[in-house]
Scaffold this active site. Structure first.
Site, PDB file in Angstrom:
ATOM      1  N   GLY A   1       0.839  -1.187   0.000  1.00  0.00           N
ATOM      2  CA  GLY A   1       0.000   0.000   0.000  1.00  0.00           C
ATOM      3  C   GLY A   1       0.873   1.234   0.000  1.00  0.00           C
ATOM      4  O   GLY A   1       2.048   1.178   0.380  1.00  0.00           O
TER       5      GLY A   1
ATOM      6  N   GLN B   1       3.206   9.909   1.006  1.00  0.00           N
ATOM      7  CA  GLN B   1       4.478   9.197   1.018  1.00  0.00           C
ATOM      8  C   GLN B   1       5.320   9.513  -0.219  1.00  0.00           C
ATOM      9  O   GLN B   1       6.508   9.206  -0.247  1.00  0.00           O
ATOM     10  CB  GLN B   1       4.257   7.691   1.127  1.00  0.00           C
ATOM     11  CG  GLN B   1       3.755   7.280   2.503  1.00  0.00           C
ATOM     12  CD  GLN B   1       3.615   5.788   2.589  1.00  0.00           C
ATOM     13  OE1 GLN B   1       2.610   5.219   2.198  1.00  0.00           O
ATOM     14  NE2 GLN B   1       4.659   5.150   3.091  1.00  0.00           N
TER      15      GLN B   1
ATOM     16  N   CYS C   1       6.653  -0.146   6.995  1.00  0.00           N
ATOM     17  CA  CYS C   1       6.200   1.022   6.253  1.00  0.00           C
ATOM     18  C   CYS C   1       7.301   1.426   5.274  1.00  0.00           C
ATOM     19  O   CYS C   1       8.477   1.423   5.626  1.00  0.00           O
ATOM     20  CB  CYS C   1       5.915   2.167   7.218  1.00  0.00           C
ATOM     21  SG  CYS C   1       5.359   3.686   6.425  1.00  0.00           S
ATOM     22  N   LEU C   2       6.898   1.758   4.063  1.00  0.00           N
ATOM     23  CA  LEU C   2       7.873   2.168   3.053  1.00  0.00           C
ATOM     24  C   LEU C   2       8.598   3.454   3.447  1.00  0.00           C
ATOM     25  O   LEU C   2       9.693   3.717   2.961  1.00  0.00           O
ATOM     26  CB  LEU C   2       7.188   2.333   1.695  1.00  0.00           C
ATOM     27  CG  LEU C   2       6.584   1.048   1.122  1.00  0.00           C
ATOM     28  CD1 LEU C   2       5.843   1.343  -0.187  1.00  0.00           C
ATOM     29  CD2 LEU C   2       7.633  -0.022   0.922  1.00  0.00           C
TER      30      LEU C   2
ATOM     31  N   HIS D   1      -3.660   1.220   8.071  1.00  0.00           N
ATOM     32  CA  HIS D   1      -2.335   1.841   7.951  1.00  0.00           C
ATOM     33  C   HIS D   1      -2.378   3.029   6.984  1.00  0.00           C
ATOM     34  O   HIS D   1      -1.906   4.125   7.307  1.00  0.00           O
ATOM     35  CB  HIS D   1      -1.349   0.769   7.454  1.00  0.00           C
ATOM     36  CG  HIS D   1       0.051   1.227   7.274  1.00  0.00           C
ATOM     37  ND1 HIS D   1       1.080   0.803   8.088  1.00  0.00           N
ATOM     38  CD2 HIS D   1       0.629   2.045   6.357  1.00  0.00           C
ATOM     39  CE1 HIS D   1       2.208   1.353   7.691  1.00  0.00           C
ATOM     40  NE2 HIS D   1       1.974   2.100   6.630  1.00  0.00           N
ATOM     41  N   GLU D   2      -2.962   2.824   5.793  1.00  0.00           N
ATOM     42  CA  GLU D   2      -2.990   3.888   4.782  1.00  0.00           C
ATOM     43  C   GLU D   2      -3.888   5.043   5.198  1.00  0.00           C
ATOM     44  O   GLU D   2      -3.548   6.214   4.969  1.00  0.00           O
ATOM     45  CB  GLU D   2      -3.390   3.331   3.418  1.00  0.00           C
ATOM     46  CG  GLU D   2      -2.477   2.237   2.879  1.00  0.00           C
ATOM     47  CD  GLU D   2      -0.989   2.559   2.910  1.00  0.00           C
ATOM     48  OE1 GLU D   2      -0.608   3.735   2.795  1.00  0.00           O
ATOM     49  OE2 GLU D   2      -0.199   1.607   3.050  1.00  0.00           O
TER      50      GLU D   2
ATOM     51  N   HIS E   1      -1.922   7.270   7.462  1.00  0.00           N
ATOM     52  CA  HIS E   1      -0.997   8.168   6.756  1.00  0.00           C
ATOM     53  C   HIS E   1      -1.704   9.459   6.343  1.00  0.00           C
ATOM     54  O   HIS E   1      -1.143  10.548   6.474  1.00  0.00           O
ATOM     55  CB  HIS E   1      -0.443   7.504   5.493  1.00  0.00           C
ATOM     56  CG  HIS E   1       0.794   6.708   5.715  1.00  0.00           C
ATOM     57  ND1 HIS E   1       1.950   7.240   6.251  1.00  0.00           N
ATOM     58  CD2 HIS E   1       1.075   5.410   5.454  1.00  0.00           C
ATOM     59  CE1 HIS E   1       2.868   6.303   6.321  1.00  0.00           C
ATOM     60  NE2 HIS E   1       2.369   5.180   5.840  1.00  0.00           N
TER      61      HIS E   1
END
Length: 187
Positions: free
Chosen positions: A66, A71, A114-115, A156-157, A160
C-alpha cells in the site's frame, strides 16, 4: 504499507499495475509531509489519474502492499493497495478521499512495516476487520472491506492521510523500543 513478501510478483497486473506510471521518491519519516493531514481531492482529471498510476508504479517498485499520496510528497487524500486478505484473496485498487468507517473485530498484534521507515518492522496492534468508503478516480463511490492483512493495510494507509505513521499506534515499551530503533537506523 511495508514490504509485501507474501504476495507473488504476478500481482503487477490490474488497474494501476499496468506499467504506465512513473516511480517517484518515497518520503521518509522526518519529512513534514508525512505528519501533515492531507487535503481532500476536489479535481478529478487526467492529472489525478497520472498520480494514481505513479503511486502504483512507486508501490510496486518498492515491493509494497500500500502507498499513501503523502508518502510521495503529495498531501492529498489518496491511497493505493495490492494485498491479500486472511483468505488469500488478492485486493487491488485505490481510494480517494477515504474514510475509515469501520475498524472492529479482534485486535491482532503482528509485525508491520512502512515504506517510509525502510527496514524496520514492529509488532503493531490493528483490528482484524476494516471498511473504507471514498471515491475512485472518476468520482464514483467505492466501499472497500478487508479482513486480516488487508484490514491492516486499510487502517495503515488511512492513518498516513491523517498525518500519522504506524508507530503512533504503539504504546509503552513497544513504542520506546520502536523510537530507539528509528533513532539508531541508518539515514
Amino acid at each position: 504499507m511495508g514490504k509485501a513478501a507474501d504476495i507473488p510478483d504476478a500481482r503487477r497486473g490490474g488497474r494501476g499495475g499496468d506499467g504506465r506510471g512513473t516511480v517517484r521518491p518515497i518520503r521518509r519519516l522526518g519529512d513534514p509531509v508525512l505528519r501533515t493531514e492531507c487535503d481532500p481531492v476536489r479535481t478529478f482529471d487526467a492529472a489525478l489519474r497520472r498520480l494514481v498510476d505513479d503511486m502504483f508504479a512507486t508501490m510496486y517498485q518498492a515491493d509494497g502492499a500500500g502507498l499513501a499520496a503523502n508518502q510521495i510528497g503529495v498531501a492529498q487524500q489518496i491511497f493505493v493497495y495490492d494485498c491479500l486478505d486472511d483468505r488469500d484473496r488478492r485486493h487491488v485498487g485505490h481510494v480517494i478521499n477515504p474514510v475509515l468507517v469501520v475498524a472492529d473485530g479482534e485486535t491482532l498484534v503482528e509485525s508491520e512495516g512502512c515504506l517510509s521507515l525502510p527496514g524496520l518492522r514492529f509488532d503493531t496492534p490493528r483490528f482484524s476487520h476494516a471498511v473504507v468508503e471514498g471515491v475512485d478516480v472518476k468520482g464514483r463511490p467505492v466501499r472497500v472491506e478487508g479482513t486480516g492483512y488487508f484490514a491492516r493495510c486499510l487502517q495503515h494507509e488511512c492513518g498516513h492521510l491523517r498525518g500519522e505513521v504506524y508507530i503512533d499506534t504503539l504504546s509503552g515499551e513497544a513504542r520506546r523500543e520502536a523510537l530507539r530503533a528509528i533513532r539508531s537506523a541508518p539515514a
